[in-house]
Design an enzyme around this catalytic site. Sequence first.
Site, mmCIF file in Angstrom:
data_model
loop_
_atom_site.group_PDB
_atom_site.id
_atom_site.type_symbol
_atom_site.label_atom_id
_atom_site.label_comp_id
_atom_site.label_asym_id
_atom_site.label_seq_id
_atom_site.Cartn_x
_atom_site.Cartn_y
_atom_site.Cartn_z
ATOM 1 N N LYS A 93 0.934 -1.749 0.050
ATOM 2 C CA LYS A 93 0.164 -0.245 0.141
ATOM 3 C C LYS A 93 0.661 1.695 0.102
ATOM 4 O O LYS A 93 1.743 1.089 0.666
ATOM 5 C CB LYS A 93 -1.114 0.136 1.244
ATOM 6 C CG LYS A 93 -1.832 1.446 1.208
ATOM 7 C CD LYS A 93 -3.136 0.875 2.386
ATOM 8 C CE LYS A 93 -3.679 2.211 2.766
ATOM 9 N NZ LYS A 93 -4.712 2.282 3.937
ATOM 10 N N SER A 117 -8.979 2.683 3.495
ATOM 11 C CA SER A 117 -8.265 3.042 2.234
ATOM 12 C C SER A 117 -7.117 2.265 1.890
ATOM 13 O O SER A 117 -6.427 2.332 0.866
ATOM 14 C CB SER A 117 -7.200 4.998 2.792
ATOM 15 O OG SER A 117 -6.363 3.644 4.018
ATOM 16 N N SER A 131 -9.722 1.321 7.404
ATOM 17 C CA SER A 131 -8.856 0.773 6.484
ATOM 18 C C SER A 131 -8.416 -0.517 5.867
ATOM 19 O O SER A 131 -8.761 -1.101 4.638
ATOM 20 C CB SER A 131 -8.013 1.998 6.264
ATOM 21 O OG SER A 131 -8.232 2.942 6.718
#
Length: 480
Positions: A72, A148, A172
């Site tokens: 990520k 996210s 997230s």
Amino acid sequence: MRLTEYVDHDATGLASLVRAGEITPLELTRLARDAHDEVNGRLNAVIEFYEDAEAVAAADGGLLSGVPFLRKDIGAAESGRLQECGSRLFKGRRPQHESYFFHRAREAGLRPVGRTTLPELGTSGMSESIVNGITSNPWDLTRSAGGSSSGAAAAVAGGITPIAHGSDGGGSIRIPASWCGLVGLNPSRGRISGAPDRQDASFGLTREFILCRSVRDMAAALDVFSGPCPGDPFIITQPDRPYIAELLLPTGQLKVGLANAPWGAANVDREIRQAVDATAKLLENMGHAVTEIPTPYDSAEYFEVFATKRKLSAISLENAARAAGRPINADTLEPFNLKLYELGRDSEVGDLLEAQRKFRFRVGQAIHPFDILLTPTMPTVALPHDGIYRPTNARLTVEQFKEATDTLYPYLGVFNVTGQPSVSLPLAESASGLPIGIQVVGRFGDEATLVRVARDLEEATPWASRRSHVNAGNGSQLTD
């Protein structure tokens, strides 16, 4: 190995083939690239598949030896690699240190092959940014992958890699796990070290971990990434045995708290309520005692924690912008994040530690009688991309953001504050074929019980055969 075979294996299965000499890490990296080339144009999950991915170094013979892995684009860093946080503010940024997280990943044989999308700065539960555009859900391209850890979830659900790095400061990991049909664990605070520079990320609210497709991969990842680094602010109690050993042990009889009453302002979809009830019934049939519980917190108290965090977040962002040599303005931040920054900059500093302490105590007292809690992960299936809460919507207000938190995420951020481990499991599907995640929450430091319960639920309601609409091996043959 064909691409259709590659996507049928979880990370544990691929690593066992590598150790048996049936496939090489180089072949797996090439399969990951082929999967990326086939589906990423439709998903927009991976920002960058490393040109030198085939030369990436990792240990041989580790627990996840040879398995391709995605990062990520925020949080845990790889030395010398781009880390732009989905923002123009950090365009071209390359940390020169290796995070302890990726040190552990390489020791276990994982091979980082690229980085994934996220909403700017990870502040939204939706899957888009000005810099990287929209990341689509592999189950329905018109819907959000969640945030996210958007690209991580879409990439795993779409078959690019079987496991990917994520982070969770308020849901997230669990939001995209729920919406993309994955296993998404947010570990206990302190279980995964943020060293050398993120031990107290988001003032203790954020943890790094992974998204995957199987409970055994979750257990293996706990073994790979768990453990302190010298200099960590505190050391959590270490497990009695490897987490993969928990997969072979009985669960015992548990006291289960069932969240049937809506938390916050959530309006839980009928199909999701039914899925929670069915899971509760399943746990009862396994011999566990299930008791309905009231909402364990007050929304106003929850928002106080995050309100007091705004000023400190603004200061942190200013320091990062100064290091990047860029100003904070409409050219570097998206409209809504600029509003959040300005609100924090102009606010008084609240007592964050006191707000967190009070909140943790009240929630802890309310749920102490139970070994685990059972809740919806999300009150709705994946939302369309064009909703009002999309972060690039210039008209999105702070009040609407607060409304989204209270209506969409009331079962998630509470456990970032308390520090408890919580996992979203893909235990159901809607009538339209969209994934429904169910959340199981454990006591602080007790990931072992979550591993055993998750194993039981996976065996009782297997999900391995489910495939998203867009999936490597068949993605090029499908039409939207």
